[in-house]
Design an enzyme around this catalytic site. Structure first.
Site, PDB file in Angstrom:
ATOM      1  N   GLY A   1      -7.281   4.752  -0.833  1.00 18.78           N
ATOM      2  CA  GLY A   1      -6.598   3.499  -1.127  1.00 18.78           C
ATOM      3  C   GLY A   1      -6.602   2.475  -0.012  1.00 18.78           C
TER       4      GLY A   1
ATOM      5  CE  LYS B   1     -11.056  13.000  -6.108  1.00 21.51           C
ATOM      6  NZ  LYS B   1     -10.423  11.677  -6.181  1.00 21.51           N
TER       7      LYS B   1
END
Lengths: 70, 264
Positions: B162, B101
């Protein structure tokens, strides 16, 4: 010879150390069995090359371990 | 229908992070409850004597064994292509996977990816044999460039990491889906609610990658189940074909011969 391991000044008791020597000096036998990877001066060193990769004075050896991630 | 990640077919379309949970045990139970078969994790410079990394790694290995899951190491914290390549190589050695990733952070305030370093890193990683899953913004051209470089999976953000703000720009995300019909598109970062994930799946996205929305829930295990259900619902809705919106009202009930029609 003086090098840095994970940012800490470390004195190795040999003149022509390799990555394997640094790990042998810095880690216990149990710790060396853990899953970790190594970079020297921010470049990856494969496990197979620990014994053949020489270290120079002031080299930075960094040890990386798995952590949680998103 | 299976999620295709570089030829690996997975039953679950949810990719889940392993960070921020109240405890390793809650992490394990939430990941298992989610049904996810892909777990993200990372590497950090630390001394093996601290043992913390070894414990977490053992938990994650237990989970992947139980779920027949796959590891997806990330390059979190990297800002340059050189840092990314070093971290990716270390991850491949430790985790024994070519999947990576790809994250290259360009701004510390909103953790927005640096598109220049991202493309540079993707090109280098592909040359080194990695199967790259790049985390990027919802910029169509960047997504297109990543796909052209050979990234079969593209992971645009919903909103900054987040934040839980959900899909900040649905138009951009829909456009990326329309313009890259053959790419595996996974929405990554910023998901807050199961309905956010459902919305992306209704657009035709192939999967959802998230961490905070489950880990920071009051009940992460229940939230993991909620996300799994929402992702399934969104996928089924997309496959079923969502009705076109209309500008004016249309009665659902036939009006012909309804009682009292003559009184109006």
């Amino acid at each position: 010879m003086n090098i840095k391991i994970n940012g800490e000044e470390t004195k190795l008791p040999c003149d022509k150390p390799t990555v394997a020597d640094a790990l042998q000096w810095h880690l216990s036998a149990l710790e060396r069995k853990q899953s970790f990877a190594v970079a020297v001066n921010s470049s990856f060193i494969a496990k197979d090359n620990y014994t053949t990769t020489p270290l120079a004075s002031n080299d930075c050896v960094d040890i990386f371990l798995p952590i949680q991630g998103g | 229908m299976a999620l295709n990640i570089y030829g690996q077919h997975l039953n679950s379309r949810l990719l889940i992070g392993s960070a921020l949970y109240p405890s390793p045990e809650v992490m394990k139970n939430a990941i298992i409850a989610s049904g996810s078969q892909v777990i993200t994790l990372s590497l950090k410079r630390q001394n093996p004597a601290q043992q913390a990394g070894a414990k977490i790694w053992q938990y994650i290995k237990d989970i992947t064994a139980q779920t027949n899951g796959h590891l997806l190491p990330n390059t979190a914290g990297c800002k340059t292509a050189k840092e990314v390549v070093t971290l990716a190589q270390m991850s491949r050695e430790i985790f024994n996977t070519d999947w990576i990733k790809l994250e290259t952070i360009g701004d510390d305030y909103n953790l927005q990816p640096d598109p220049i370093e991202l493309l540079n890193a993707a090109e280098q990683l592909i040359a080194l044999g990695f199967k790259v899953l790049p985390y990027c913004t919802d910029d169509l051209v960047i997504c297109q460039r990543l796909y052209d470089l050979g990234c079969q999976v593209i992971m645009p953000w919903a909103s900054p990491i987040g934040t839980g703000k959900g899909l900040m720009n649905p138009y951009n995300l829909e456009t990326i889906r329309m313009r890259l019909p053959d790419a595996t598109l996974i929405l990554d970062a910023g998901i807050g609610k199961p309905s956010d994930a459902c919305l992306a799946m209704e657009m035709g996205y192939d999967g959802i990658l998230l961490n905070s929305a489950i880990a920071l829930a009051d009940n992460p295990i229940m939230m993991a189940q909620a996300f799994a259900a929402a992702i399934d619902a969104g996928e089924q809705a997309y496959l079923a074909g969502i009705m076109a919106q209309r500008q004016t009202a249309h009665p659902s009930t036939p009006t012909l011969d309804t009682p009292f029609w003559h009184q109006t």
